[in-house]
Design an enzyme around this catalytic site. Sequence first.
Site, PDB file in Angstrom:
ATOM      1  N   LYS A  44      50.626  40.952  60.125  1.00 27.66           N
ATOM      2  CA  LYS A  44      51.033  39.573  60.448  1.00 27.66           C
ATOM      3  C   LYS A  44      52.032  39.054  59.404  1.00 27.66           C
ATOM      4  O   LYS A  44      53.030  38.419  59.740  1.00 27.66           O
ATOM      5  CB  LYS A  44      49.807  38.652  60.476  1.00 27.66           C
ATOM      6  CG  LYS A  44      48.931  38.868  61.690  1.00 27.66           C
ATOM      7  CD  LYS A  44      47.660  38.059  61.574  1.00 27.66           C
ATOM      8  CE  LYS A  44      46.758  38.230  62.787  1.00 27.66           C
ATOM      9  NZ  LYS A  44      47.341  37.727  64.031  1.00 27.66           N
ATOM     10  N   ARG A  67      43.974  45.288  48.507  1.00 22.93           N
ATOM     11  CA  ARG A  67      42.972  46.233  48.004  1.00 22.93           C
ATOM     12  C   ARG A  67      41.623  45.966  48.670  1.00 22.93           C
ATOM     13  O   ARG A  67      41.329  44.838  49.071  1.00 22.93           O
ATOM     14  CB  ARG A  67      42.824  46.108  46.479  1.00 22.93           C
ATOM     15  CG  ARG A  67      42.298  44.734  45.984  1.00 22.93           C
ATOM     16  CD  ARG A  67      40.847  44.812  45.552  1.00 22.93           C
ATOM     17  NE  ARG A  67      40.279  43.557  45.110  1.00 22.93           N
ATOM     18  CZ  ARG A  67      39.605  42.740  45.876  1.00 22.93           C
ATOM     19  NH1 ARG A  67      39.484  42.975  47.163  1.00 22.93           N
ATOM     20  NH2 ARG A  67      39.055  41.634  45.390  1.00 22.93           N
ATOM     21  N   VAL A  68      40.860  47.056  48.812  1.00 20.12           N
ATOM     22  CA  VAL A  68      39.456  46.886  49.199  1.00 20.12           C
ATOM     23  C   VAL A  68      38.666  47.033  47.908  1.00 20.12           C
ATOM     24  O   VAL A  68      38.942  47.922  47.104  1.00 20.12           O
ATOM     25  CB  VAL A  68      39.010  47.946  50.228  1.00 20.12           C
ATOM     26  CG1 VAL A  68      37.506  47.841  50.485  1.00 20.12           C
ATOM     27  CG2 VAL A  68      39.757  47.767  51.531  1.00 20.12           C
ATOM     28  N   LYS A  69      37.730  46.114  47.699  1.00 25.16           N
ATOM     29  CA  LYS A  69      36.950  46.152  46.457  1.00 25.16           C
ATOM     30  C   LYS A  69      36.195  47.471  46.377  1.00 25.16           C
ATOM     31  O   LYS A  69      35.599  47.908  47.366  1.00 25.16           O
ATOM     32  CB  LYS A  69      35.944  44.985  46.475  1.00 25.16           C
ATOM     33  CG  LYS A  69      35.748  44.316  45.141  1.00 25.16           C
ATOM     34  CD  LYS A  69      34.800  43.134  45.301  1.00 25.16           C
ATOM     35  CE  LYS A  69      34.584  42.368  44.031  1.00 25.16           C
ATOM     36  NZ  LYS A  69      35.732  41.685  43.490  1.00 25.16           N
ATOM     37  N   LYS A  77      28.576  43.035  42.092  1.00 26.51           N
ATOM     38  CA  LYS A  77      28.688  41.598  42.401  1.00 26.51           C
ATOM     39  C   LYS A  77      27.436  41.100  43.138  1.00 26.51           C
ATOM     40  O   LYS A  77      26.930  40.020  42.834  1.00 26.51           O
ATOM     41  CB  LYS A  77      29.949  41.340  43.234  1.00 26.51           C
ATOM     42  CG  LYS A  77      30.241  39.857  43.414  1.00 26.51           C
ATOM     43  CD  LYS A  77      31.661  39.600  43.850  1.00 26.51           C
ATOM     44  CE  LYS A  77      31.949  38.120  43.894  1.00 26.51           C
ATOM     45  NZ  LYS A  77      33.337  37.827  44.203  1.00 26.51           N
ATOM     46  N   ARG A 101      47.035  39.914  48.544  1.00 32.36           N
ATOM     47  CA  ARG A 101      47.732  38.988  47.631  1.00 32.36           C
ATOM     48  C   ARG A 101      49.176  38.840  48.096  1.00 32.36           C
ATOM     49  O   ARG A 101      49.886  39.838  48.259  1.00 32.36           O
ATOM     50  CB  ARG A 101      47.665  39.556  46.214  1.00 32.36           C
ATOM     51  CG  ARG A 101      48.071  38.595  45.166  1.00 32.36           C
ATOM     52  CD  ARG A 101      47.662  39.093  43.787  1.00 32.36           C
ATOM     53  NE  ARG A 101      46.242  38.966  43.541  1.00 32.36           N
ATOM     54  CZ  ARG A 101      45.572  39.683  42.638  1.00 32.36           C
ATOM     55  NH1 ARG A 101      46.192  40.586  41.924  1.00 32.36           N
ATOM     56  NH2 ARG A 101      44.275  39.486  42.469  1.00 32.36           N
ATOM     57  N   HIS A 144      43.904  30.030  47.610  1.00 31.55           N
ATOM     58  CA  HIS A 144      43.043  31.048  48.220  1.00 31.55           C
ATOM     59  C   HIS A 144      42.638  30.639  49.635  1.00 31.55           C
ATOM     60  O   HIS A 144      42.307  29.475  49.876  1.00 31.55           O
ATOM     61  CB  HIS A 144      41.744  31.223  47.421  1.00 31.55           C
ATOM     62  CG  HIS A 144      41.932  31.850  46.070  1.00 31.55           C
ATOM     63  ND1 HIS A 144      40.892  32.320  45.308  1.00 31.55           N
ATOM     64  CD2 HIS A 144      43.047  32.105  45.349  1.00 31.55           C
ATOM     65  CE1 HIS A 144      41.353  32.824  44.172  1.00 31.55           C
ATOM     66  NE2 HIS A 144      42.671  32.693  44.168  1.00 31.55           N
ATOM     67  N   GLU A 163      40.069  37.903  52.093  1.00 33.21           N
ATOM     68  CA  GLU A 163      40.511  36.833  51.180  1.00 33.21           C
ATOM     69  C   GLU A 163      42.010  36.995  50.952  1.00 33.21           C
ATOM     70  O   GLU A 163      42.470  38.084  50.587  1.00 33.21           O
ATOM     71  CB  GLU A 163      39.779  36.913  49.833  1.00 33.21           C
ATOM     72  CG  GLU A 163      40.184  35.744  48.931  1.00 33.21           C
ATOM     73  CD  GLU A 163      39.738  35.897  47.483  1.00 33.21           C
ATOM     74  OE1 GLU A 163      38.937  35.085  47.036  1.00 33.21           O
ATOM     75  OE2 GLU A 163      40.219  36.828  46.809  1.00 33.21           O
ATOM     76  N   GLU A 178      46.459  37.704  32.156  1.00 36.70           N
ATOM     77  CA  GLU A 178      45.201  37.069  31.727  1.00 36.70           C
ATOM     78  C   GLU A 178      44.019  37.963  32.089  1.00 36.70           C
ATOM     79  O   GLU A 178      43.077  38.132  31.318  1.00 36.70           O
ATOM     80  CB  GLU A 178      45.076  35.695  32.399  1.00 36.70           C
ATOM     81  CG  GLU A 178      43.895  34.871  31.908  1.00 36.70           C
ATOM     82  CD  GLU A 178      42.674  34.985  32.785  1.00 36.70           C
ATOM     83  OE1 GLU A 178      41.641  34.425  32.412  1.00 36.70           O
ATOM     84  OE2 GLU A 178      42.733  35.651  33.836  1.00 36.70           O
TER      85      GLU A 178
HETATM   86  P1  0O2 Z   1      39.411  41.069  41.478  1.00 36.37           P
HETATM   87  O1  0O2 Z   1      39.614  42.159  40.490  1.00 36.37           O
HETATM   88  O2  0O2 Z   1      40.705  40.396  41.859  1.00 36.37           O
HETATM   89  O3  0O2 Z   1      38.619  41.484  42.679  1.00 36.37           O
HETATM   90  P2  0O2 Z   1      33.725  34.861  42.288  1.00 36.37           P
HETATM   91  O4  0O2 Z   1      34.352  35.723  43.385  1.00 36.37           O
HETATM   92  O5  0O2 Z   1      32.270  34.772  42.373  1.00 36.37           O
HETATM   93  O6  0O2 Z   1      34.239  35.241  40.915  1.00 36.37           O
HETATM   94  P3  0O2 Z   1      34.565  32.694  43.830  1.00 36.37           P
HETATM   95  O7  0O2 Z   1      34.459  31.226  43.629  1.00 36.37           O
HETATM   96  O8  0O2 Z   1      33.845  33.318  44.983  1.00 36.37           O
HETATM   97  O9  0O2 Z   1      34.193  33.419  42.505  1.00 36.37           O
HETATM   98  O10 0O2 Z   1      36.043  33.119  44.006  1.00 36.37           O
HETATM   99  P4  0O2 Z   1      37.379  32.480  43.444  1.00 36.37           P
HETATM  100  O11 0O2 Z   1      37.222  31.998  42.048  1.00 36.37           O
HETATM  101  O12 0O2 Z   1      37.923  31.542  44.457  1.00 36.37           O
HETATM  102  O13 0O2 Z   1      38.284  33.753  43.450  1.00 36.37           O
HETATM  103  C1  0O2 Z   1      37.904  34.968  42.939  1.00 36.37           C
HETATM  104  C2  0O2 Z   1      39.141  35.842  42.781  1.00 36.37           C
HETATM  105  O14 0O2 Z   1      40.272  35.018  42.416  1.00 36.37           O
HETATM  106  C3  0O2 Z   1      38.970  36.800  41.626  1.00 36.37           C
HETATM  107  O15 0O2 Z   1      38.417  37.990  42.109  1.00 36.37           O
HETATM  108  C4  0O2 Z   1      40.398  36.972  41.093  1.00 36.37           C
HETATM  109  O16 0O2 Z   1      41.130  37.876  41.905  1.00 36.37           O
HETATM  110  C5  0O2 Z   1      40.962  35.583  41.298  1.00 36.37           C
HETATM  111  N1  0O2 Z   1      40.674  34.714  40.150  1.00 36.37           N
HETATM  112  C6  0O2 Z   1      39.865  33.632  40.148  1.00 36.37           C
HETATM  113  N2  0O2 Z   1      39.849  33.052  38.941  1.00 36.37           N
HETATM  114  C7  0O2 Z   1      40.667  33.778  38.162  1.00 36.37           C
HETATM  115  C8  0O2 Z   1      41.061  33.652  36.779  1.00 36.37           C
HETATM  116  O17 0O2 Z   1      40.650  32.770  36.050  1.00 36.37           O
HETATM  117  N3  0O2 Z   1      41.947  34.601  36.318  1.00 36.37           N
HETATM  118  C9  0O2 Z   1      42.439  35.604  37.112  1.00 36.37           C
HETATM  119  N4  0O2 Z   1      43.311  36.462  36.551  1.00 36.37           N
HETATM  120  N5  0O2 Z   1      42.052  35.752  38.401  1.00 36.37           N
HETATM  121  C10 0O2 Z   1      41.190  34.848  38.921  1.00 36.37           C
HETATM  122  P5  0O2 Z   1      37.558  38.921  41.165  1.00 36.37           P
HETATM  123  O18 0O2 Z   1      36.499  39.528  41.997  1.00 36.37           O
HETATM  124  O19 0O2 Z   1      37.131  38.184  39.950  1.00 36.37           O
HETATM  125  O20 0O2 Z   1      38.557  39.994  40.678  1.00 36.37           O
END
Ligand code: 0O2
Length: 226
Positions: A44, A67-69, A77, A101, A144, A163, A178
């Site tokens: 899309k 990516r797939v986690k 998690k 992304r 997001h 996501e 970061e």
């Molecule tokens: P990765 O490696 O990208 O998979 P949670 O998922 O529980 O941590 P929530 O509220 O469900 O928290 O999700 P949120 O905060 O909306 O978004 C989570 C994802 O956003 C993260 O996935 C990161 O990719 C990104 N993200 C959120 N906060 C930050 C931050 O402070 N710094 C950076 N660099 N990325 C952030 P993952 O699973 O943490 O990581």
Amino acid sequence: MEFKNILENNVPQGHSAEEILAMAMKMQRSMSLYESGIKEICTKLEILQREAQVQGIHNPIESIKSRVKNIFSVIEKLNRKGFEVSMESVEKNLYDVAGVRVICPYIDDIYVVAERIRRQDDLRVLIEKDYIKYPKANGYRSFHMVVEVPVFLSDSKRYVRVEIQLRTIAMDFWASLEHQIRYKMESQIPDEISYRLRQCAETIAATDAEMQDLYKEVRALSHNEE
Ligand code: 0O2
């Protein structure tokens, strides 16, 4: 995170290592559904990119990553959040197993792409979080969305959660570095480092806003010349 580390640091209660490994292998098979969800979303987005290229208009999408986690990160998690470790639990409790992304040139482009995603009537938008208007305390900025996309299998239609993170090039630069810095620090980031990271995020946000203004001015000038 490697399986060995998960078991060493964080064994899910009530499971043996063998059970978790067997569960991981079973879950891995179901993960292909998330790959399909990602493909649907990326197609899309690529269509939107292509449309802009063909029409010779501003392309709001610079690049797309996905990516797939990793299955062990999924288990880690679930365990960290106190959820049951099973595929049913993944589908019920996690929103970011499939991640796309979208990197945009300018801040306004993010909202343009978000609106184009909202308008796709086969998608269900479940969640939106605007960390641009409301940045995280550490300075993190991105938009997001969690959407559900239909995936057609031979005998059924499954809705898959994906996501979508929308960021400018500058926001992505900060978030990527970061993330690296945070992962390098095994313990809590010292206050002074957090402060400097936040300062960098503010500088980058100001530069993003300035680049957006410059672009608008140049566009207005070129329209006047036509
Ligand atoms: P990765 O490696 O990208 O998979 P949670 O998922 O529980 O941590 P929530 O509220 O469900 O928290 O999700 P949120 O905060 O909306 O978004 C989570 C994802 O956003 C993260 O996935 C990161 O990719 C990104 N993200 C959120 N906060 C930050 C931050 O402070 N710094 C950076 N660099 N990325 C952030 P993952 O699973 O943490 O990581």
